[in-house]
Design a protein around this motif. Structure first.
Motif, short mmCIF file in Angstrom:
data_model
loop_
_atom_site.label_atom_id
_atom_site.label_comp_id
_atom_site.label_asym_id
_atom_site.label_seq_id
_atom_site.Cartn_x
_atom_site.Cartn_y
_atom_site.Cartn_z
N ARG A 296 1.06 -8.55 -4.31
CA ARG A 296 1.43 -8.33 -5.30
C ARG A 296 1.21 -7.99 -6.92
O ARG A 296 0.95 -7.18 -7.71
CB ARG A 296 3.31 -8.22 -4.86
N ALA A 297 1.76 -9.54 -7.06
CA ALA A 297 1.09 -10.02 -8.49
C ALA A 297 -0.76 -9.97 -9.01
O ALA A 297 -0.81 -8.87 -10.54
CB ALA A 297 1.45 -11.26 -8.86
N ALA A 298 -1.32 -9.71 -8.33
CA ALA A 298 -2.13 -9.69 -8.57
C ALA A 298 -2.70 -7.73 -8.46
O ALA A 298 -4.08 -7.13 -8.57
CB ALA A 298 -3.48 -9.70 -6.52
N GLY A 299 -1.29 -6.58 -8.20
CA GLY A 299 -1.89 -5.40 -7.84
C GLY A 299 -1.89 -5.09 -6.64
O GLY A 299 -2.22 -3.84 -7.04
N LEU A 300 -2.29 -5.50 -5.36
CA LEU A 300 -2.44 -5.20 -3.97
C LEU A 300 -1.02 -4.31 -3.75
O LEU A 300 0.00 -4.95 -3.93
CB LEU A 300 -2.75 -5.89 -3.09
N ARG A 301 -1.24 -3.12 -4.08
CA ARG A 301 0.37 -1.80 -3.12
C ARG A 301 -0.35 -1.82 -1.76
O ARG A 301 0.78 -0.74 -0.90
CB ARG A 301 0.34 -0.89 -4.78
N THR A 302 -1.29 -2.19 -0.77
CA THR A 302 -1.01 -1.74 0.11
C THR A 302 0.44 -2.14 1.18
O THR A 302 0.93 -3.26 1.28
CB THR A 302 -2.11 -3.07 0.67
N PRO A 303 0.75 -0.89 2.10
CA PRO A 303 1.77 -1.54 2.59
C PRO A 303 2.08 -2.56 3.37
O PRO A 303 1.08 -3.10 4.31
CB PRO A 303 1.68 -0.17 3.21
#
Length: 229
Positions: free
Chosen positions: A67-74
């Motif tokens: 999440r900190a890296a910007g990955l928004r995958t469910p």
């Protein structure tokens, strides 16, 4: 649909991969935490199934880094840690759903497909708080004061109601999942259950009745703001 399964138990990993592939999904597997983020970024899955008890790096840490890296995958957490506190911690870290072991494969499939549909209908997920002073249909959240205005006049809201409205104003007309709203309204409050969002939403809906903006509940998707016709 591409699924990334991060699970360290070889038997469980093989069983889930076979079951999901029989259901028409493409499954990539990974068995430890230290390089799970690299595999996540490389495979670009539609849904991630994440075990928490991983060698090398705990699943919660993997999720936090993603999440900190910007990955928004469910993300659906699969774990034997099934207490309410564990669920809240996982959801606060950025998970979208939580399925304690042992679980039914039909239920897992249903949840994976629901996550994929939700992501497709909502469009690319934007981090809540991206716009510091969002506005929609005459409603505006003022970042400096924390106040909410309707057509330039102050709208009387409790702090949690204002936090929920601010999160919804980031994506007006689009559904925002209950888990995301929980993060915005109850940050770091591990003793609060996810259902508390429904109570705040009920109160906010009543506050918004005179404004011409509706708070709409979409079953299985979350809540959205919609301007009255």
């Amino acid at each position: 649909m591409k699924v990334l399964l991060i699970e360290d138990d070889p038997a469980m990993q093989a069983s889930l991969q076979r079951a999901l592939e029989r259901r028409g999904m493409r499954v990539t597997c990974w068995g430890e935490g230290s390089r799970a983020l690299d595999r996540w970024q490389a495979s670009l899955p539609d849904v991630v199934l994440l075990d928490l008890s991983l060698p090398g790096l705990d699943g919660l840490e993997v999720l936090a880094q993603a999440r900190a890296a910007g990955l928004r995958t469910p993300v659906i957490i699969l774990t034997a840690r099934g207490t309410v506190g564990d669920k809240v911690i996982g959801l606060n870290t950025g998970a979208d759903d939580y399925l304690p072991k042992p679980f039914d494969l039909d239920e897992l499939e249903a949840r994976v497909r629901a996550m994929d549909r939700r992501a497709g209908q909502s469009g690319p997920a934007l981090p809540i708080g991206l716009d510091r002073s969002p506005e929609y249909a005459g409603l505006r959240f003022d970042a400096e004061s924390g106040a909410v205005y309707c057509q330039g006049q102050p709208l009387e809201l409790a702090p949690r109601e204002a936090a929920l409205l601010k999160a919804l104003l980031q994506r007006p007309g689009h559904a925002v999942g209950k888990e995301r709203l929980f993060e915005a309204v109850f940050p770091g409050e591990s003793e609060v259950q996810l259902e508390a969002v429904e109570v705040v939403a009920y109160r906010l809906r009543k506050r918004l009745q005179p404004t011409g903006v509706q708070l709409v509940t979409l079953r299985g998707l979350g809540y959205l703001l919609k301007a009255s016709a």
